[in-house]
Enzyme design. Structure first.
Site, PDB file in Angstrom:
ATOM      1  N   ASP A   1      -2.833  -7.238   2.165  1.00 36.04           N
ATOM      2  CA  ASP A   1      -3.100  -6.551   0.896  1.00 36.04           C
ATOM      3  C   ASP A   1      -2.715  -7.483  -0.244  1.00 36.04           C
ATOM      4  O   ASP A   1      -1.539  -7.770  -0.453  1.00 36.04           O
ATOM      5  CB  ASP A   1      -2.295  -5.246   0.806  1.00 36.04           C
ATOM      6  CG  ASP A   1      -2.728  -4.231   1.851  1.00 36.04           C
ATOM      7  OD1 ASP A   1      -3.924  -4.219   2.208  1.00 36.04           O
ATOM      8  OD2 ASP A   1      -1.886  -3.461   2.309  1.00 36.04           O
TER       9      ASP A   1
ATOM     10  N   CYS B   1      -1.732   1.462   7.647  1.00 32.01           N
ATOM     11  CA  CYS B   1      -0.389   1.210   7.127  1.00 32.01           C
ATOM     12  C   CYS B   1      -0.064  -0.248   7.355  1.00 32.01           C
ATOM     13  O   CYS B   1       0.042  -0.695   8.498  1.00 32.01           O
ATOM     14  CB  CYS B   1       0.655   2.088   7.817  1.00 32.01           C
ATOM     15  SG  CYS B   1       2.341   1.699   7.296  1.00 32.01           S
TER      16      CYS B   1
ATOM     17  N   GLU C   1       1.063   0.163  -6.972  1.00 27.35           N
ATOM     18  CA  GLU C   1       0.994   1.394  -6.184  1.00 27.35           C
ATOM     19  C   GLU C   1       2.440   1.769  -5.846  1.00 27.35           C
ATOM     20  O   GLU C   1       3.087   1.105  -5.038  1.00 27.35           O
ATOM     21  CB  GLU C   1       0.187   1.192  -4.906  1.00 27.35           C
ATOM     22  CG  GLU C   1      -1.287   0.995  -5.146  1.00 27.35           C
ATOM     23  CD  GLU C   1      -2.108   1.043  -3.860  1.00 27.35           C
ATOM     24  OE1 GLU C   1      -1.567   1.437  -2.799  1.00 27.35           O
ATOM     25  OE2 GLU C   1      -3.294   0.699  -3.928  1.00 27.35           O
TER      26      GLU C   1
ATOM     27  N   TYR D   1      -0.091  -4.478  -5.314  1.00 24.30           N
ATOM     28  CA  TYR D   1       0.698  -4.447  -4.083  1.00 24.30           C
ATOM     29  C   TYR D   1       2.048  -5.138  -4.236  1.00 24.30           C
ATOM     30  O   TYR D   1       2.734  -5.389  -3.252  1.00 24.30           O
ATOM     31  CB  TYR D   1      -0.088  -5.089  -2.935  1.00 24.30           C
ATOM     32  CG  TYR D   1      -1.385  -4.377  -2.653  1.00 24.30           C
ATOM     33  CD1 TYR D   1      -1.391  -3.044  -2.247  1.00 24.30           C
ATOM     34  CD2 TYR D   1      -2.604  -5.019  -2.816  1.00 24.30           C
ATOM     35  CE1 TYR D   1      -2.578  -2.377  -1.999  1.00 24.30           C
ATOM     36  CE2 TYR D   1      -3.801  -4.365  -2.568  1.00 24.30           C
ATOM     37  CZ  TYR D   1      -3.780  -3.047  -2.162  1.00 24.30           C
ATOM     38  OH  TYR D   1      -4.956  -2.388  -1.922  1.00 24.30           O
TER      39      TYR D   1
ATOM     40  N   CYS E   1       0.845  -1.198   0.000  1.00 22.04           N
ATOM     41  CA  CYS E   1       0.000   0.000   0.000  1.00 22.04           C
ATOM     42  C   CYS E   1       0.877   1.243   0.000  1.00 22.04           C
ATOM     43  O   CYS E   1       1.779   1.375   0.830  1.00 22.04           O
ATOM     44  CB  CYS E   1      -0.906  -0.010   1.226  1.00 22.04           C
ATOM     45  SG  CYS E   1      -1.885   1.496   1.418  1.00 22.04           S
TER      46      CYS E   1
ATOM     47  N   TYR F   1      -7.565   5.273  -9.204  1.00 23.32           N
ATOM     48  CA  TYR F   1      -7.363   4.380  -8.068  1.00 23.32           C
ATOM     49  C   TYR F   1      -8.285   3.162  -8.164  1.00 23.32           C
ATOM     50  O   TYR F   1      -7.862   2.024  -7.954  1.00 23.32           O
ATOM     51  CB  TYR F   1      -7.606   5.145  -6.766  1.00 23.32           C
ATOM     52  CG  TYR F   1      -7.415   4.324  -5.527  1.00 23.32           C
ATOM     53  CD1 TYR F   1      -6.163   3.844  -5.168  1.00 23.32           C
ATOM     54  CD2 TYR F   1      -8.500   4.041  -4.693  1.00 23.32           C
ATOM     55  CE1 TYR F   1      -5.980   3.095  -4.012  1.00 23.32           C
ATOM     56  CE2 TYR F   1      -8.325   3.298  -3.526  1.00 23.32           C
ATOM     57  CZ  TYR F   1      -7.070   2.828  -3.193  1.00 23.32           C
ATOM     58  OH  TYR F   1      -6.885   2.088  -2.055  1.00 23.32           O
TER      59      TYR F   1
ATOM     60  N   CYS G   1      19.311  -5.691   6.035  1.00 25.97           N
ATOM     61  CA  CYS G   1      19.956  -5.525   4.737  1.00 25.97           C
ATOM     62  C   CYS G   1      21.258  -4.788   4.963  1.00 25.97           C
ATOM     63  O   CYS G   1      21.255  -3.651   5.429  1.00 25.97           O
ATOM     64  CB  CYS G   1      19.050  -4.726   3.799  1.00 25.97           C
ATOM     65  SG  CYS G   1      19.796  -4.392   2.191  1.00 25.97           S
TER      66      CYS G   1
END
Length: 194
Positions: A112, A180, A77, A117, A34, A65, A189
């Protein structure tokens, strides 16, 4: 881009969403689920000039959208990230990108689900591509050591970016309790110098 978008300023820092951007800056486009939470992740980084959300990587011009959410346009997105490389390196941005979502999930991030996504990195230069591919290789090794499957992130030269509707821009600054879904794997990482 329509006239209204070209005149929009970033809700958080006031910089123009569509530019012109400072000459020394670079732009990269990133998708990690998202776009509301993804955009907030990047606008908070020192050295990022401006962020904007939009649609990228599909086959329809100027999608809405609702059209992107249908999954029929092929767009992700995405987040436009314009940054000053003297203040923040692309490697540093990519560390945030890889760590803050699960790039092994394919067409989804958590709850999602859908191609919109998916995880993507759309670079804008040959120099960026080299850095992106090196970061991909490094994080692939870290994920494998952590017991995760292969990265499914789409990596390619940036296709056309279509700015999302105004109400989506900096959505979580305007709606602090908004949704969120960002969630990383917990695998760090590490890249040389980042």
């Amino acid at each position: 881009m329509d006239i209204a978008t070209s005149q929009l300023s970033h809700f958080v820092n006031g910089n123009s969403l569509a530019g012109p951007y400072p000459a020394q800056n670079q732009t990269i486009y990133l998708a990690l689920g998202c776009f509301w939470g993804a955009e907030r992740l990047f606008w908070r980084l020192d050295g990022v000039w401006v962020t904007a959300v939009g649609y990228q990587g599909g086959h329809q011009d100027h999608p809405t959208y609702q059209e992107v959410c249908s999954g029929r346009t092929g767009h992700a997105e995405a987040v436009l990230v314009n940054f000053d490389p003297a203040l923040i390196s692309l490697e540093e941005i990519l560390v945030e990108f890889w760590q803050e979502h699960d790039p092994t999930q394919g067409n989804r991030q958590g709850n999602d689900v859908g191609s919109q996504y998916r995880s993507t990195v759309y670079f804008t230069s040959n120099a960026q591509e080299k850095i992106v591919r090196a970061s991909y290789a490094a994080y692939s090794r870290s994920l494998k050591e952590g017991g995760f499957g292969p990265i499914t992130t789409e990596i390619k030269l940036a296709p056309e970016f279509y700015f999302a509707e105004e109400y989506h821009q900096q959505y979580l600054a305007k709606n602090p309790n908004g949704y969120c879904g960002l969630k990383g794997t917990g695998v760090c990482c590490t890249m040389g110098g980042a």
